[in-house]
Motif scaffolding. Structure first.
Motif, PDB file in Angstrom:
ATOM      1  N   ASN A 158       0.845  -1.230   0.092  1.00 57.66           N
ATOM      2  CA  ASN A 158       0.143  -0.049   0.091  1.00 57.66           C
ATOM      3  C   ASN A 158       0.884   1.204   0.014  1.00 57.66           C
ATOM      4  N   ALA A 171       1.269   7.683  -1.903  1.00 60.45           N
ATOM      5  CA  ALA A 171       1.078   8.330  -3.292  1.00 60.45           C
ATOM      6  C   ALA A 171       2.336   8.931  -3.871  1.00 60.45           C
ATOM      7  N   ASN A 172       3.037   9.520  -2.915  1.00 58.37           N
ATOM      8  CA  ASN A 172       4.365  10.203  -3.576  1.00 58.37           C
ATOM      9  C   ASN A 172       5.210   9.033  -4.219  1.00 58.37           C
ATOM     10  N   VAL A 190       4.325   6.278  -5.851  1.00 56.13           N
ATOM     11  CA  VAL A 190       3.539   5.975  -7.008  1.00 56.13           C
ATOM     12  C   VAL A 190       3.660   6.999  -8.180  1.00 56.13           C
ATOM     13  N   GLU A 191       3.772   8.273  -7.614  1.00 54.98           N
ATOM     14  CA  GLU A 191       3.827   9.438  -8.517  1.00 54.98           C
ATOM     15  C   GLU A 191       5.112   9.473  -9.093  1.00 54.98           C
TER      16      GLU A 191
END
Ligand code: FNR
Length: 183
Positions: free
Chosen positions: A54, A57-58, A60-61
Protein backbone atom coordinates in the motif's frame (compact mmCIF):
# COMPACT_ATOMS: atom_id res chain seq x y z
CA UNK A 1 17.03 12.25 -34.65
CA UNK A 2 14.33 11.74 -31.99
CA UNK A 3 14.18 13.98 -28.96
CA UNK A 4 15.13 12.09 -25.80
CA UNK A 5 13.58 13.06 -22.49
CA UNK A 6 16.08 13.12 -19.63
CA UNK A 7 15.16 13.26 -15.94
CA UNK A 8 17.57 15.45 -14.00
CA UNK A 9 17.84 14.30 -10.39
CA UNK A 10 19.76 16.50 -7.96
CA UNK A 11 20.93 14.93 -4.72
CA UNK A 12 20.90 18.25 -2.84
CA UNK A 13 17.66 19.68 -1.47
CA UNK A 14 18.95 23.16 -0.70
CA UNK A 15 17.75 26.13 -2.72
CA UNK A 16 21.18 27.48 -3.68
CA UNK A 17 22.60 24.06 -4.52
CA UNK A 18 25.70 24.18 -6.70
CA UNK A 19 24.70 20.83 -8.18
CA UNK A 20 21.44 22.37 -9.34
CA UNK A 21 23.28 25.38 -10.77
CA UNK A 22 25.55 23.10 -12.82
CA UNK A 23 22.48 21.23 -14.07
CA UNK A 24 20.92 24.53 -15.14
CA UNK A 25 24.10 25.28 -17.09
CA UNK A 26 23.89 21.83 -18.72
CA UNK A 27 20.28 22.58 -19.69
CA UNK A 28 21.51 25.66 -21.55
CA UNK A 29 24.29 23.72 -23.28
CA UNK A 30 22.29 20.60 -24.17
CA UNK A 31 21.83 19.80 -27.86
CA UNK A 32 18.24 19.98 -29.20
CA UNK A 33 18.03 16.15 -29.16
CA UNK A 34 17.99 16.21 -25.34
CA UNK A 35 15.06 17.56 -23.34
CA UNK A 36 16.18 17.87 -19.71
CA UNK A 37 13.67 18.23 -16.88
CA UNK A 38 14.21 18.37 -13.12
CA UNK A 39 12.45 15.60 -11.19
CA UNK A 40 12.26 16.48 -7.50
CA UNK A 41 13.04 14.00 -4.71
CA UNK A 42 12.61 16.07 -1.54
CA UNK A 43 8.93 15.18 -1.19
CA UNK A 44 9.56 11.43 -1.00
CA UNK A 45 8.96 9.85 2.38
CA UNK A 46 11.60 7.48 3.69
CA UNK A 47 11.34 4.11 2.02
CA UNK A 48 9.71 1.47 4.23
CA UNK A 49 9.34 -2.05 2.87
CA UNK A 50 6.26 -2.57 5.07
CA UNK A 51 4.40 -0.19 2.75
CA UNK A 52 5.05 -2.21 -0.42
CA UNK A 53 1.44 -3.45 -0.61
CA UNK A 54 0.00 0.00 0.00
CA UNK A 55 2.61 2.53 -1.13
CA UNK A 56 2.30 6.25 -0.34
CA UNK A 57 0.99 8.39 -3.21
CA UNK A 58 4.33 10.19 -3.46
CA UNK A 59 6.09 6.87 -4.32
CA UNK A 60 3.56 5.98 -7.03
CA UNK A 61 3.77 9.44 -8.57
CA UNK A 62 7.57 9.37 -8.59
CA UNK A 63 7.78 5.87 -10.11
CA UNK A 64 5.31 6.78 -12.86
CA UNK A 65 7.15 10.04 -13.55
CA UNK A 66 10.51 8.29 -14.01
CA UNK A 67 8.92 5.87 -16.48
CA UNK A 68 8.14 8.85 -18.78
CA UNK A 69 11.86 9.37 -19.45
CA UNK A 70 14.44 7.93 -21.85
CA UNK A 71 17.38 8.50 -19.53
CA UNK A 72 18.57 10.06 -16.27
CA UNK A 73 21.22 12.60 -15.35
CA UNK A 74 22.24 12.38 -11.69
CA UNK A 75 23.99 15.32 -10.01
CA UNK A 76 25.24 14.56 -6.55
CA UNK A 77 26.94 16.41 -3.75
CA UNK A 78 29.23 14.41 -1.50
CA UNK A 79 28.00 13.97 2.07
CA UNK A 80 30.55 12.28 4.30
CA UNK A 81 32.23 10.67 1.29
CA UNK A 82 28.98 9.21 -0.05
CA UNK A 83 25.66 10.24 -1.58
CA UNK A 84 23.10 12.25 0.43
CA UNK A 85 20.39 10.12 2.03
CA UNK A 86 17.70 11.85 -0.05
CA UNK A 87 19.28 10.58 -3.25
CA UNK A 88 19.71 7.02 -2.01
CA UNK A 89 16.10 7.10 -0.82
CA UNK A 90 14.94 8.14 -4.30
CA UNK A 91 16.88 5.25 -5.84
CA UNK A 92 15.29 2.82 -3.38
CA UNK A 93 11.75 4.16 -3.92
CA UNK A 94 12.12 3.96 -7.71
CA UNK A 95 13.53 0.43 -7.54
CA UNK A 96 10.36 -1.16 -6.14
CA UNK A 97 8.05 -3.07 -6.41
CA UNK A 98 10.48 -5.92 -6.93
CA UNK A 99 10.74 -6.80 -10.61
CA UNK A 100 9.18 -3.52 -11.77
CA UNK A 101 11.95 -1.00 -11.12
CA UNK A 102 11.38 2.36 -12.81
CA UNK A 103 15.15 2.64 -13.39
CA UNK A 104 15.63 -0.61 -15.26
CA UNK A 105 17.57 -0.17 -18.52
CA UNK A 106 17.59 3.64 -18.55
CA UNK A 107 20.88 5.12 -19.80
CA UNK A 108 22.34 7.56 -17.31
CA UNK A 109 25.27 9.76 -16.37
CA UNK A 110 26.63 10.95 -13.05
CA UNK A 111 28.17 14.28 -12.23
CA UNK A 112 29.39 15.30 -8.80
CA UNK A 113 29.90 18.87 -7.66
CA UNK A 114 31.59 20.19 -4.53
CA UNK A 115 33.21 23.34 -3.17
CA UNK A 116 35.95 20.97 -2.01
CA UNK A 117 39.00 19.92 -3.98
CA UNK A 118 38.03 16.30 -4.67
CA UNK A 119 34.88 17.20 -6.64
CA UNK A 120 32.68 14.65 -4.90
CA UNK A 121 34.66 11.67 -6.20
CA UNK A 122 33.54 9.40 -3.34
CA UNK A 123 29.83 10.14 -3.83
CA UNK A 124 30.15 9.80 -7.60
CA UNK A 125 31.49 6.27 -7.30
CA UNK A 126 29.18 5.15 -4.50
CA UNK A 127 26.30 6.18 -6.75
CA UNK A 128 27.73 4.22 -9.69
CA UNK A 129 27.77 1.09 -7.54
CA UNK A 130 23.97 1.29 -7.09
CA UNK A 131 23.46 2.09 -10.78
CA UNK A 132 25.20 -1.14 -11.80
CA UNK A 133 22.75 -3.13 -9.68
CA UNK A 134 19.80 -1.10 -11.01
CA UNK A 135 20.81 -2.05 -14.57
CA UNK A 136 21.32 1.55 -15.71
CA UNK A 137 24.00 1.78 -18.39
CA UNK A 138 26.13 4.65 -17.12
CA UNK A 139 28.33 6.90 -19.26
CA UNK A 140 31.98 6.14 -18.39
CA UNK A 141 33.78 9.09 -20.00
CA UNK A 142 34.14 11.94 -19.52
CA UNK A 143 34.03 11.58 -15.74
CA UNK A 144 32.65 14.77 -14.21
CA UNK A 145 34.01 15.82 -10.83
CA UNK A 146 33.52 19.57 -10.47
CA UNK A 147 35.67 20.76 -7.55
CA UNK A 148 36.09 24.28 -6.18
CA UNK A 149 32.66 25.10 -7.60
CA UNK A 150 32.11 28.20 -5.45
CA UNK A 151 34.79 30.00 -7.50
CA UNK A 152 33.19 29.02 -10.84
CA UNK A 153 29.79 30.73 -10.41
CA UNK A 154 28.54 34.26 -10.00
CA UNK A 155 24.98 33.64 -8.82
CA UNK A 156 23.52 31.21 -11.35
CA UNK A 157 26.05 32.17 -14.04
CA UNK A 158 29.05 30.00 -14.83
CA UNK A 159 32.01 32.35 -15.21
CA UNK A 160 34.74 29.85 -16.14
CA UNK A 161 35.18 29.21 -19.88
CA UNK A 162 37.21 26.01 -19.45
CA UNK A 163 34.46 24.51 -17.28
CA UNK A 164 31.84 25.55 -19.85
CA UNK A 165 33.79 23.84 -22.64
CA UNK A 166 34.15 20.71 -20.52
CA UNK A 167 30.43 20.65 -19.67
CA UNK A 168 29.64 21.10 -23.37
CA UNK A 169 31.79 18.10 -24.22
CA UNK A 170 30.11 16.10 -21.45
CA UNK A 171 26.51 16.85 -22.46
CA UNK A 172 27.21 16.20 -26.15
CA UNK A 173 28.78 12.85 -25.27
CA UNK A 174 25.85 12.01 -23.02
CA UNK A 175 23.43 12.75 -25.88
CA UNK A 176 25.33 10.25 -28.06
CA UNK A 177 25.32 7.72 -25.22
CA UNK A 178 21.55 7.97 -24.78
CA UNK A 179 21.12 7.54 -28.52
CA UNK A 180 23.27 4.39 -28.52
CA UNK A 181 21.32 2.77 -25.67
CA UNK A 182 17.77 3.96 -26.53
CA UNK A 183 15.31 1.71 -28.42
C1 FNR B 1 29.22 18.08 3.22
N1 FNR B 1 30.17 18.55 2.31
C2 FNR B 1 31.15 17.69 1.83
N2 FNR B 1 31.94 18.05 0.76
C3 FNR B 1 32.83 17.15 0.23
O1 FNR B 1 33.51 17.48 -0.74
N3 FNR B 1 32.99 15.92 0.80
C4 FNR B 1 32.24 15.49 1.86
O2 FNR B 1 32.38 14.37 2.30
C5 FNR B 1 31.30 16.40 2.42
N4 FNR B 1 30.49 16.04 3.47
C6 FNR B 1 29.41 16.81 3.81
C7 FNR B 1 28.46 16.33 4.72
C8 FNR B 1 27.34 17.08 5.00
C9 FNR B 1 26.29 16.52 5.94
C10 FNR B 1 27.14 18.34 4.39
C11 FNR B 1 25.89 19.16 4.68
C12 FNR B 1 28.08 18.83 3.53
C13 FNR B 1 30.06 19.91 1.76
C14 FNR B 1 29.23 19.91 0.47
O3 FNR B 1 30.06 19.55 -0.62
C15 FNR B 1 28.64 21.30 0.24
O4 FNR B 1 27.72 21.61 1.28
C16 FNR B 1 27.99 21.42 -1.13
O5 FNR B 1 27.71 22.77 -1.38
C17 FNR B 1 26.73 20.57 -1.21
O6 FNR B 1 26.25 20.55 -2.53
P1 FNR B 1 25.11 21.58 -3.03
O7 FNR B 1 24.04 21.61 -1.97
O8 FNR B 1 25.78 22.92 -3.16
O9 FNR B 1 24.65 21.04 -4.33
Amino acid sequence: MATRKIAVIVGSLRKESFNRKVCKTLMLLAPPTLELEFVEIGQLSLYNQDEDDNPPANYVEFRNKIKEFDGVLFATPEYNRSVPGALKNALDVGSRPYGASAWNGLPCAVISVSPGASGGFGANHHLRQSLVFLNMPCLAQPEVYIGGVAKLYDGDTLTNDDTRAFLQQFIDTFASWVERIAD
